[in-house]
Every structure is written in C-alpha cells, then in structure tokens.
Design a protein around this motif. Sequence first.
Motif, PDB file in Angstrom:
ATOM      1  N   LYS A   1       0.716  -1.269   0.051  1.00 18.77           N
ATOM      2  CA  LYS A   1       0.227   0.208  -0.179  1.00 18.77           C
ATOM      3  C   LYS A   1       0.686   1.334   0.121  1.00 18.77           C
ATOM      4  CE  LYS A   1      -3.816  -2.115   1.090  1.00 18.77           C
ATOM      5  NZ  LYS A   1      -5.321  -2.362   0.549  1.00 18.77           N
TER       6      LYS A   1
ATOM      7  N   VAL B   1      -8.327   5.112   9.018  1.00 17.29           N
ATOM      8  CA  VAL B   1      -8.158   4.752   7.940  1.00 17.29           C
ATOM      9  C   VAL B   1      -6.443   4.239   8.156  1.00 17.29           C
ATOM     10  CG1 VAL B   1      -8.723   3.370   5.799  1.00 17.29           C
ATOM     11  CG2 VAL B   1      -9.972   5.669   6.916  1.00 17.29           C
TER      12      VAL B   1
ATOM     13  N   ILE C   1     -11.382   0.405   9.936  1.00 14.50           N
ATOM     14  CA  ILE C   1     -11.748   1.932   9.853  1.00 14.50           C
ATOM     15  C   ILE C   1     -12.473   2.250  11.193  1.00 14.50           C
ATOM     16  CG2 ILE C   1     -13.524   3.540   8.872  1.00 14.50           C
ATOM     17  CD1 ILE C   1     -13.014   2.361   6.050  1.00 14.50           C
TER      18      ILE C   1
ATOM     19  N   VAL D   1      -7.614  -3.423   6.485  1.00 13.83           N
ATOM     20  CA  VAL D   1      -7.697  -2.736   6.295  1.00 13.83           C
ATOM     21  C   VAL D   1      -8.472  -2.513   7.510  1.00 13.83           C
ATOM     22  CG1 VAL D   1      -9.205  -0.353   5.232  1.00 13.83           C
ATOM     23  CG2 VAL D   1      -7.428  -2.107   3.835  1.00 13.83           C
TER      24      VAL D   1
ATOM     25  N   GLU E   1     -18.847   3.631  -3.457  1.00 15.85           N
ATOM     26  CA  GLU E   1     -17.473   2.218  -3.849  1.00 15.85           C
ATOM     27  C   GLU E   1     -17.382   2.084  -5.317  1.00 15.85           C
ATOM     28  OE1 GLU E   1     -15.953   0.425  -0.404  1.00 15.85           O
ATOM     29  OE2 GLU E   1     -14.851   0.196  -2.216  1.00 15.85           O
TER      30      GLU E   1
ATOM     31  N   ALA F   1      -6.482   9.709  -1.315  1.00 19.19           N
ATOM     32  CA  ALA F   1      -6.776  10.417   0.229  1.00 19.19           C
ATOM     33  C   ALA F   1      -5.192  10.445   1.037  1.00 19.19           C
ATOM     34  CB  ALA F   1      -7.467   9.159   1.001  1.00 19.19           C
TER      35      ALA F   1
ATOM     36  N   GLU G   1      -4.590   6.737   6.552  1.00 20.16           N
ATOM     37  CA  GLU G   1      -4.302   8.334   5.156  1.00 20.16           C
ATOM     38  C   GLU G   1      -6.429   8.620   5.561  1.00 20.16           C
ATOM     39  OE1 GLU G   1      -4.715   5.197   1.701  1.00 20.16           O
ATOM     40  OE2 GLU G   1      -7.429   4.977   2.341  1.00 20.16           O
TER      41      GLU G   1
ATOM     42  N   LYS H   1      -4.238   0.737   7.358  1.00 24.50           N
ATOM     43  CA  LYS H   1      -3.646   0.518   6.187  1.00 24.50           C
ATOM     44  C   LYS H   1      -2.130  -0.980   6.713  1.00 24.50           C
ATOM     45  CE  LYS H   1      -6.870   1.835   2.894  1.00 24.50           C
ATOM     46  NZ  LYS H   1      -6.872   2.291   1.596  1.00 24.50           N
TER      47      LYS H   1
ATOM     48  N   MET I   1     -13.290   5.615  -4.735  1.00 23.18           N
ATOM     49  CA  MET I   1     -14.660   5.754  -4.398  1.00 23.18           C
ATOM     50  C   MET I   1     -14.776   7.858  -5.125  1.00 23.18           C
ATOM     51  SD  MET I   1     -16.318   5.410  -1.148  1.00 23.18           S
ATOM     52  CE  MET I   1     -14.617   5.793   0.146  1.00 23.18           C
TER      53      MET I   1
ATOM     54  N   ILE J   1      -9.118   4.113  -4.140  1.00 21.14           N
ATOM     55  CA  ILE J   1      -9.200   4.081  -2.644  1.00 21.14           C
ATOM     56  C   ILE J   1      -7.538   2.611  -2.831  1.00 21.14           C
ATOM     57  CG2 ILE J   1      -9.801   2.438  -0.705  1.00 21.14           C
ATOM     58  CD1 ILE J   1     -12.650   3.084  -2.202  1.00 21.14           C
ATOM     59  N   GLU J   2      -7.574   1.695  -3.864  1.00 20.65           N
ATOM     60  CA  GLU J   2      -6.241   0.994  -3.912  1.00 20.65           C
ATOM     61  C   GLU J   2      -6.475   0.591  -5.438  1.00 20.65           C
ATOM     62  OE1 GLU J   2      -7.648  -2.637  -2.328  1.00 20.65           O
ATOM     63  OE2 GLU J   2      -8.959  -3.519  -3.447  1.00 20.65           O
TER      64      GLU J   2
ATOM     65  N   PHE K   1     -10.084  10.025   5.452  1.00 20.92           N
ATOM     66  CA  PHE K   1     -11.121   8.773   4.954  1.00 20.92           C
ATOM     67  C   PHE K   1     -12.328   9.687   4.292  1.00 20.92           C
ATOM     68  CE2 PHE K   1     -15.854   7.640   5.250  1.00 20.92           C
ATOM     69  CZ  PHE K   1     -15.746   6.645   6.314  1.00 20.92           C
ATOM     70  N   LEU K   2     -12.480   8.744   2.816  1.00 17.07           N
ATOM     71  CA  LEU K   2     -12.979   9.565   2.007  1.00 17.07           C
ATOM     72  C   LEU K   2     -14.612   8.751   1.739  1.00 17.07           C
ATOM     73  CD1 LEU K   2     -10.388   7.939  -1.264  1.00 17.07           C
ATOM     74  CD2 LEU K   2     -11.207  10.706  -0.165  1.00 17.07           C
TER      75      LEU K   2
HETATM   76  P1  AMP Z   1      -9.164  -1.708   0.617  1.00 19.88           P
HETATM   77  O1  AMP Z   1      -8.695  -2.988   1.445  1.00 19.88           O
HETATM   78  O2  AMP Z   1      -8.071  -0.915   0.588  1.00 19.88           O
HETATM   79  O3  AMP Z   1     -10.091  -1.667  -0.449  1.00 19.88           O
HETATM   80  O4  AMP Z   1      -9.677  -1.458   1.609  1.00 19.88           O
HETATM   81  C1  AMP Z   1     -10.868  -1.762   2.317  1.00 19.88           C
HETATM   82  C2  AMP Z   1     -12.110  -1.409   2.288  1.00 19.88           C
HETATM   83  O5  AMP Z   1     -11.600  -0.692   3.146  1.00 19.88           O
HETATM   84  C3  AMP Z   1     -13.120  -0.499   1.444  1.00 19.88           C
HETATM   85  O6  AMP Z   1     -13.613  -1.080  -0.146  1.00 19.88           O
HETATM   86  C4  AMP Z   1     -13.434   0.071   1.600  1.00 19.88           C
HETATM   87  O7  AMP Z   1     -14.619   0.513   1.903  1.00 19.88           O
HETATM   88  C5  AMP Z   1     -12.446   1.743   2.575  1.00 19.88           C
HETATM   89  N1  AMP Z   1     -11.173   2.128   2.798  1.00 19.88           N
HETATM   90  C6  AMP Z   1     -10.477   1.715   2.073  1.00 19.88           C
HETATM   91  N2  AMP Z   1      -9.580   3.289   2.176  1.00 19.88           N
HETATM   92  C7  AMP Z   1     -10.608   4.083   2.845  1.00 19.88           C
HETATM   93  C8  AMP Z   1     -10.324   5.272   2.829  1.00 19.88           C
HETATM   94  N3  AMP Z   1      -9.702   6.312   2.401  1.00 19.88           N
HETATM   95  N4  AMP Z   1     -11.501   6.514   3.020  1.00 19.88           N
HETATM   96  C9  AMP Z   1     -12.903   5.528   3.327  1.00 19.88           C
HETATM   97  N5  AMP Z   1     -12.510   4.366   2.931  1.00 19.88           N
HETATM   98  C10 AMP Z   1     -11.840   3.140   2.409  1.00 19.88           C
END
Ligand code: AMP
Length: 424
Positions: free
Chosen positions: A107, A147, A161, A159, A198, A122, A191, A149, A279, A288-289, A193-194
């Motif tokens: 990440k 958030v 939250i 991840v 999604e 973010a 990071e 990660k 997002m 986001i990823e 929060f957004l």
């Molecule tokens: P990821 O493994 O990075 O996809 O994160 C898992 C889930 O966490 C994502 O599908 C989002 O729902 C949530 N998420 C990750 N990063 C953020 C962020 N910066 N703001 C809000 N939700 C996030």
Amino acid sequence: MNILILGSGGREHAFTLKLSQSTKINELFVAPGNAGTAQIATNLAINPTDFEAIKKVVINNKIDMVVVGPEAPLVAGVHDFFLSDADLKQIPVIGPKKDGALLEGSKDFSKQFMQKHGIPTAGYRSFTNETLEAGYTFLETLQAPYVLKADGLAAGKGVLILNSLEEAKKELKEMLTNQKFGNASATVVIEEFLDGIELSVFVLTDGKSYKILPSAKDYKRIGEGDTGLNTGGMGAISPVPFTDEVFLKKVEERIIKPTVYGLQKDGIDYRGFIFIGLMNVNGDPYVIEYNVRMGDPETEVVLPRIASDLLDLFEGVADQTLHEKSFEVSPQTATTVMLVSGGYPEAYEKNKEISGVALIKDSIVFHAGTKKESDKVLTNGGRVLAITSLGNSIEEALETSYRNIEKVHFEKMNYRKDIGFDLT
Ligand code: AMP
Ligand code: GLY
C-alpha cells in the motif's frame, strides 16, 4: 493455442468459460481449478505459487500462454520466474511482474506511485514501529473515522476503519508493535477517510495502450444492508448505474492515463489487468486501492458482458498490439449472487453435496469453492457458486439470478437477498 489459467475460484471459472469460446483455443488447463472448470477444461492439481510444478505442466502440456487469476503468484514473481527461465521465457504471462505487482503488494508503494503521478487519492503518511509516536501525532491531526492499512497482503483483512482516536492509536500499536498482521503490518499507511460511493473499474493493458473494461460494484459484507463481517464478495453488478460518461471520462483522464503512463515512465513493463477501487466523492473519482488482477466476483459480471474474443485481447497484451484489437461490450446489465457455506466468512463446513445446478438454464453458474468426487459435486470453500444473469435492467437480471437460486441446494447454503439494493 494451449492456455493455462492459475487459480481456483469463480473468477477463474469465468476466465475459463470465456476463453473456451475463443476460436483460437486448442486446449485449456486450470491449476488447480474446481468442479466447474473441470467441465470445460483439464484441472491440474498444483498450487499456483509452486513455480517448479507450474514449469513441469507448462512444458508437458505445451502451454502457449499463462493467465494468472489471483494476486499471490504475481506478488511472488511468477512472471519474473518465466522470464528468467530459458525454457519458459517465450511463453507470455498475463499479469504483471513483481515490480508492477507491488501496486497491490504494498500500500505504501501504491500511495507513493499515486502521489508521484498526481493521481487523486486520500492524503496519507506511512509509519513503522520506530515512528509509532509520530503515527499517534499524525492521527491527532485527522478527523474520525480513521483509516489504517497494513502495507502488505493480509488476505483482504488489513484495512481497519475506526471511529475513535483512542481505538485508532490502540490498533496502530497492535499492527506495528504487536504485528497484528504479521510482517504485512510492519509498515502501516494512515490515510484520510473518503466519504462517497465505491465502485471498481478494470483496465487491461499491454504497458503501452489500454482497454477500459466494464465497471462493477461488489457487495463485500456478509449481511443484508451491507452489515456484518467482510467477505471476499457476496455479489456484484455491472455496469454501475452512476458511472455516466462524464464520470468515466474523469476516471480515464485523471486516473487510468496517469496510471498506465506512470508505470511506463517508472520503467515498469506492466502487462495484465489493473483493478482500480474507486470512491466517487461528489462526482470526483479517488483511488482507494489498486489490485493487479481481476476482482472476484466482479469478473463474473464483467467478462459475460465482453463481446470480444478474450484470447485475442490477451495476445494483444502479450505482443503489445492491444491498440489494434477490437473491443466490444454488451449494453446489458449483469448481476451475480454468491451462494456461500453457512458460517462463512467465519468457520464453515465443507463437503456438502450440491444439487439442482443442472436445472438452471437462463443463468450462468460459476463454480467457486467446489470439487468433484465420483459423480457428485461437493462444497469446497466459503464461497461456493456465483449465479450470474444478464438482463435489460438490474431488476431483470437479479430476478433471473434469484429465481434460479431457488433450484440450488446444499446444506446450510446462505446468500444475500439484497444484492443491488442500493442501486435499484
Ligand atoms: P482496501 O483493501 O484498500 O480496498 O480497503 C478495504 C475497504 O476499506 C475499501 O473497500 C473501502 O470500503 C474502505 N476504505 C479503504 N480506504 C478508505 C478511505 N480512505 N476512505 C474510506 N474508506 C476506505
Ligand atoms: N471482490 C474484491 C476483490 O476481488 O478484491
């Protein structure tokens, strides 16, 4: 051509089915595959990260191309292994090498990449156990939710939250000092929060040009109304109705082009899929990823909408002629609903007999966690079958999937009855 697909889920069954429809296919192999792939290809009982075993079957079966489903073999360097082996280096691998796979494998790397190439994401900072105190201070500058990660691969669980600063600090320490996710959380990205909706966009690239595949939305939580524990995905829909042309243009200009050209600039020769988790924040896309593979169950709705020959596209990826390939997408909507083992995503039982699949005529049944034993098909994982339907609307496609699910039975079968609830 003889093709080997690595992996064993619904995604790989969808690849197998789509490739089996290509006029250029001679023989198809899947390692290790499932009971669904066994119906249309030859399963080979090997682990996708056992590169020496892969080498043997590639040579024995005169494989002309390898398509990698999951991220683990990519992050472990299966593509690099092929390139460094005199007997294998001519055989194209669909999927990035280790350097490109870092977009998913780290990440911290992917955030640096986005920052360097001006890709909206973010705001963030990364911390290690040595900089734990600085991590606390950074958390204090942010607003809830927080958030966190894990930098490395953590089977989709890395991840967190968190709603309070206290909890966030406690979890940061758990990850960095107490290695909550083992080595994967030796570095933690914190990071902003957004707040938005999604969706995912998929790109196939040969490193020079790209095709934008249909968008999709998956439903990750086990419970209806998006509640409960995270899963690998309980269902998906494609296209995502709020991704109109204006939004997709922003995604292409602000995210896809700088990603593909950024990889090029950084000397990363990337040939494969890029799965961009986005997002939509008030009409503006943020990353986001990245994942370096297709999504599962997103593949089960994306591929059935692609009208073009997938093998032809893969050949374009392999020899960097993707820009010459025609690419057509069906305007229909695809939906898929996952049938899972009772208890999943926590402990569940396997080896339950599955019945009724043969009665389904107007949906595509993709096998995920299944295996064949004598003449029976048994459950062999948490996610068992994905029931995909096409229709002229989300409602129509979902109606077909849910009608057909009634015909399927296995002990303790569970599924979400509200896939698409937020979009219809
Ligand atoms: P990821 O493994 O990075 O996809 O994160 C898992 C889930 O966490 C994502 O599908 C989002 O729902 C949530 N998420 C990750 N990063 C953020 C962020 N910066 N703001 C809000 N939700 C996030
Ligand atoms: N369905 C989400 C993923 O494949 O990562």
